[in-house]
Design a protein around this motif. Structure first.
Motif, mmCIF file in Angstrom:
data_model
loop_
_atom_site.group_PDB
_atom_site.id
_atom_site.type_symbol
_atom_site.label_atom_id
_atom_site.label_comp_id
_atom_site.label_asym_id
_atom_site.label_seq_id
_atom_site.Cartn_x
_atom_site.Cartn_y
_atom_site.Cartn_z
ATOM 1 N N CYS A 112 0.813 -1.214 0.000
ATOM 2 C CA CYS A 112 0.000 0.000 0.000
ATOM 3 C C CYS A 112 0.847 1.265 0.000
ATOM 4 O O CYS A 112 0.465 2.275 -0.603
ATOM 5 N N HIS A 115 1.569 2.512 -3.271
ATOM 6 C CA HIS A 115 0.419 3.070 -3.993
ATOM 7 C C HIS A 115 -0.189 4.262 -3.268
ATOM 8 O O HIS A 115 -1.380 4.566 -3.428
ATOM 9 N N ALA A 117 -0.856 4.877 -0.049
ATOM 10 C CA ALA A 117 -1.820 4.658 1.022
ATOM 11 C C ALA A 117 -1.107 4.255 2.300
ATOM 12 O O ALA A 117 -0.128 3.515 2.269
ATOM 13 N N ALA A 120 -4.250 -0.385 5.146
ATOM 14 C CA ALA A 120 -4.559 -1.556 4.326
ATOM 15 C C ALA A 120 -5.630 -2.392 5.013
ATOM 16 O O ALA A 120 -5.561 -2.641 6.211
ATOM 17 N N CYS A 135 -5.940 -1.002 -0.419
ATOM 18 C CA CYS A 135 -5.135 0.107 0.099
ATOM 19 C C CYS A 135 -6.009 1.364 0.173
ATOM 20 O O CYS A 135 -6.697 1.690 -0.790
#
Length: 140
Positions: A112, A115, A117, A120, A135
């Motif tokens: 995550c 990406h 984030a 999770a 995420c």
């Protein structure tokens, strides 16, 4: 008297034994044990097959239909649902969804973070800790 020989009378069946009908070469003996077992348990086996097919087609993959860009809120301690991003219960927007990924905390958070984030959500399955990772970026 006649000059023709008289045919002998057919000998009667032995007493106490029923006469056996002759089996034709075309008819094969059946196995009534197998057929009656199939009849007896066929419905049960069919019901089990239908159950597993139903589960295979309706099984939740852990995403609950959530897609990237949608917002989620917590439901209980280990589940989530889709909500409007302006909702006060929103935990943030989904930035990435990965299926069949390792769901241990370290792996999920590492995925995550790649990406964007910090949070999770995971749904572990019986595949040795593999499942779905969602995420979620903090709400803005």
């Amino acid at each position: 008297m006649s000059d023709h020989p008289v045919p002998e009378a057919a000998s009667p069946e032995p007493v106490g034994q029923p006469a056996q009908p002759a089996q034709s070469a075309q008819s094969a003996p059946t196995t009534p044990g197998r057929l009656s077992g199939l009849k007896r348990f066929g419905g049960f086996l069919l019901a089990i097959l239908v159950f597993f097919l139903f589960r295979a087609f309706t099984a939740d993959d852990g995403t609950h239909g959530i897609k990237t860009g949608e917002c989620i809120a917590s439901v209980g301690t280990d589940d989530f649902k889709k909500v409007d991003c302006g909702d006060s219960t929103s935990l943030g927007s989904v930035t990435f969804v990965e299926k069949n990924a390792p769901t241990d905390e370290t792996s999920a958070l590492a995925l995550c973070s790649k990406h964007g984030a910090a949070n999770a959500f995971t749904s572990a399955t019986s595949d040795g800790g593999a499942g779905t990772i969602i995420c979620v970026a903090d709400p803005k």
